[in-house]
Enzyme design. Structure first.
Site, PDB file in Angstrom:
ATOM      1  N   SER A 259      50.015  97.771 -39.399  1.00 50.32           N
ATOM      2  CA  SER A 259      50.759  96.454 -39.653  1.00 50.32           C
ATOM      3  C   SER A 259      49.924  95.187 -39.062  1.00 50.32           C
ATOM      4  CB  SER A 259      52.133  96.563 -39.364  1.00 50.32           C
ATOM      5  OG  SER A 259      52.387  96.282 -38.070  1.00 50.32           O
ATOM      6  N   ASP A 260      50.253  93.905 -39.344  1.00 50.09           N
ATOM      7  CA  ASP A 260      50.124  92.687 -38.729  1.00 50.09           C
ATOM      8  C   ASP A 260      51.029  92.804 -37.556  1.00 50.09           C
ATOM      9  OD1 ASP A 260      49.219  90.413 -37.830  1.00 50.09           O
ATOM     10  OD2 ASP A 260      49.150  89.583 -40.014  1.00 50.09           O
ATOM     11  N   TRP A 261      50.859  91.911 -36.882  1.00 45.22           N
ATOM     12  CA  TRP A 261      51.568  91.911 -35.527  1.00 45.22           C
ATOM     13  C   TRP A 261      53.116  91.271 -35.869  1.00 45.22           C
ATOM     14  CZ3 TRP A 261      47.678  94.097 -34.904  1.00 45.22           C
ATOM     15  CH2 TRP A 261      47.124  94.504 -33.501  1.00 45.22           C
ATOM     16  N   ASN A 279      52.535  97.581 -35.466  1.00 44.00           N
ATOM     17  CA  ASN A 279      51.797  96.840 -34.357  1.00 44.00           C
ATOM     18  C   ASN A 279      52.870  95.509 -34.343  1.00 44.00           C
ATOM     19  OD1 ASN A 279      49.869  98.208 -33.168  1.00 44.00           O
ATOM     20  ND2 ASN A 279      48.510  97.700 -34.757  1.00 44.00           N
TER      21      ASN A 279
END
Length: 706
Positions: A259-261, A279
């Site tokens: 995943s993106d943050w 993440n």
């Protein structure tokens, strides 16, 4: 099979659970199976998320990239190190790294070999800073120039995006750094990225918004980062349609997906949908995912499959021999890397207009006026996750003074228009630097949608003040337009240098300028490159990777606060062609100090491809480089297709009077259209137009029959 890990792969950790250098795929698979049999459920689930990000960000006073971030993988009990992540669309986001021109600028080079070299430098500098996982490959399609993070991608054309992204990703991976391609998928707006539902039909999805991702993965880019937005009603990080049906089922992708943050996944079923790593922290996975497995709502096989993908990818890279004997700190921003940053800055600049004002002649310009606050500002682009804290930045003013001498360059910021007029009047020529900064465009960092900055303890933002976001206007600010007009009123030759991440409308002031040069965010060596370009040491050779309209209404609909939006098939040059709109500057446009002539275009179908050749001659009086572009137009009888699509490009260097024959191959499979009825691809028979030239609106044509 045991070995000791090397720098960038968990430095100095002795382990019997890491592969030996040179291990075969069969040996890696067997080791992964042994590891999975050894690990407990909680250890496996721990592998499926990052750890320690919020604490690290707080300890580092919110400086993004101050250290590598744990981004999944790792089993402490077995001595398996975690993946250590760095961002990096314009350089490794650690303190001291080389800062290259932004990705959009590099897209304007249309030079895949050059982009691979940039990727290799990022791989070296990542390893030298203890990172083995890079988020530098951003290939989201530029649908509308107001998109705040346009600067982080390569342009509006899917083919171009795929070629350039693949070059960057494979360059990074040449030094055994795992590259990830982002953001999957249909992420082309910034402010509403956490909530917007993007709808698209099958043809738009597979012909426009997804093919560049497949291109990169087919080239070997190892992992995928999901986008924040929804697609057709589901968040990307938990979309079975995207992560399992398309990515694994149709494309056969075997790497892992992360995943993106923060806010990259919302429900534990994201794991079953195909998300392997959350993440940067286990906000949704972690204990909740363990509980879901124990309750029987998530199958244990889901966890094993995710961990197998993570370990197999990590072990495959760990087993490869490194190109360098070591990756010491003195490699970071070394001379050759800074020289490459300057080379890119010289090759990316696009000369939009020129009435003969450029190149400036040193014998005629004994005093140069430089106007605009951006001329004296370290302005390398976005201040979000792509920010590089580079050792230095050569500003336009510094670069021109380094070339001409301090006494020959006079400067006015432009706050006082009358003072700027006087400075211009006293000079032989005027350079106005105009455009934007991270305040006007870039990653949107504000309030509850910042990196964990939602008011909860231990979740710091990376900015105290709102920054970035989608642009509110496609034109220059009023005070900059006034400054350009003040320069023109001096009667001296005026050059406008544009600093931006995507298209800037110029209708309001273009007639006031003798020349317009788009430099983009030009990196740490941008000022030196600009001086070389303006004074003719190097000919501009960049080409626009997007279309510049005459009116904002010529672009697709854009609402930066949208809850929902439809992405259709028509944007950029395909929309302008379809609606017969004449742009101000066409896709692929870019002037030179030389003149190029095309002739002898030939095309034939051979072994599943259209082989194209064309002769290009430099009719100018200085050496220069030209970007040869090849477009193909399908018959469009079976189903409507764009009038033409870019399907090949090559940069060629030519001395005055020199002719070279450029050869390109267009794979027939790249000309297929998606049949929504069968969910398959069809290649239409009939006559195809093959068009070649130096811009999408200046092409010569021939035909082939399939």
């Amino acid at each position: 099979m045991a070995t000791t890990s090397t720098v960038g792969q968990g430095a100095g950790i002795p382990s019997g659970w890491m592969p030996a250098k040179g291990a075969s795929q069969a040996e890696i698979d067997a080791l992964v199976t042994r590891v999975l049999a050894e690990l407990r459920l909680d250890e496996k689930v721990a592998m499926m998320s990052g750890k320690g990000f919020f604490d690290a960000l707080a300890e580092d006073d919110r400086i993004w990239g101050a250290r590598p971030y744990r981004a999944g993988g790792g089993a402490e009990r077995l001595g398996i190190p975690p993946l250590m992540f760095t961002d990096g669309p314009r350089g490794v986001t650690r303190v001291g790294s080389t800062c290259f021109p932004c990705t959009m600028a590099r897209g304007a080079t249309f030079d895949a070999a050059l982009e691979r070299r940039v990727g290799e430098v990022m791989g070296v500098e990542a390893r030298a800073q203890d990172c083995n996982f890079s988020g530098a490959v951003c290939i989201n399609l530029l649908r509308h120039p107001a998109w705040g993070r346009a600067q982080e991608t390569y342009g509006e054309d899917p083919w171009h995006l795929g070629v350039m992204g693949a070059a960057m990703g494979t360059g990074i991976q040449a030094h055994n750094v795992i590259a990830t391609v982002k953001h999957f998928a249909l992420n082309s707006m910034e402010n509403a990225r956490f909530k917007v539902n993007v709808t698209a039909d099958a043809r738009a999805m597979h012909e426009v918004y997804l093919p560049h991702f497949k291109h990169c993965l087919d080239a070997g880019v190892a992992t995928v980062m999901t986008a924040y937005n929804k697609v057709n009603g589901e968040f990307c990080g938990q979309s079975r349609a995207l992560l399992t049906d398309v990515l694994r089922g149709e494309w056969g992708f075997e790497g892992f997906v992360h995943s993106d943050w923060v806010r990259g996944v919302h429900k534990v079923y994201g794991a079953a949908a195909g998300l392997d790593v959350e993440n940067p922290e286990p906000l949704v996975f972690g204990e909740k995912l363990v509980a879901a497995v124990e309750a029987g709502t998530v199958e244990p096989e889901v966890i094993d499959q995710a961990c197998r993908r993570i370990l197999t990818t990590q072990f495959r890279f760990a087993a490869l021999e490194d190109p360098l004997e070591g990756y010491s700190k003195d490699l970071i921003a070394q001379d050759s890397h800074r020289a490459l940053a300057r080379e890119v800055a010289e090759k990316c600049a696009v000369l939009l207009e020129n009435d003969g004002t450029l190149p400036l002649r040193r014998e005629k310009v004994r005093k140069l006026a430089v106007l605009g606050t951006l001329a004296d500002m370290e302005n390398t682009g976005d201040n979000g996750s792509s920010r590089v804290r580079t050792p230095y930045v050569i500003t336009p003013l510094q670069g021109l003074r380094a070339m001409l001498g301090n006494e020959a360059v006079v400067y006015a910021g432009g706050e006082d228009i009358d003072a700027a007029k006087q400075v211009a009047a006293d000079a032989d020529a005027v350079v106005v630097v105009a455009g934007f900064t991270a305040k006007e465009e870039g990653e949107y960092i504000i309030g509850d949608i910042a990196l964990g900055a939602d008011g909860k303890p231990g979740r710091p933002s990376i900015s105290k003040e709102p920054i970035g976001g989608d642009r509110l206007s496609l034109g220059l600010p009023e005070h900059q337009v006034a400054l350009i007009r003040a320069a023109a009123a001096s009667g001296k030759p005026v050059v406008v240098v544009l600093v931006a991440g995507s298209a800037v409308l110029v209708e309001e002031w273009r007639e006031e300028a003798g020349a317009i040069l788009m430099s983009f965010y030009a990196g740490m060596e941008g000022g030196h490159a600009l001086a070389s370009l303006l004074f003719g040491e190097v000919s501009p050779s960049g080409k626009l990777p997007f279309t510049v309209a005459r009116e904002a209404g010529d672009y697709p609909f854009f609402d930066r606060d949208a809850e929902a939006i439809e992405y259709g098939r028509w944007h950029g040059y395909t929309k302008f062609d379809r609606e017969e709109i004449t742009p101000r500057y066409a896709f692929g446009h870019g002037l030179s100090y030389a003149r190029f002539a095309y002739r002898g275009l030939m095309a034939r179908v051979v072994d599943g491809a259209i082989e194209v050749s064309v002769a290009v001659r430099n009719d100018g009086d200085m050496a220069a480089e030209e970007v040869v572009q090849c477009y193909v137009g399908a018959p469009g009888v079976e189903a409507e297709q764009p009038a033409k699509l870019l399907r090949g490009f090559e940069r060629v260097a030519l001395a005055p009077g020199e002719t070279k024959v450029v050869q390109l191959a267009v794979a027939l499979e790249s000309l297929r259209w998606r049949d929504p009825a069968t969910h398959g691809w069809r290649l239409e028979g009939g006559d195809y137009r093959v068009l070649v030239g130096g811009a999408s609106d200046t092409l010569i044509e021939t035909r082939v029959t399939l």
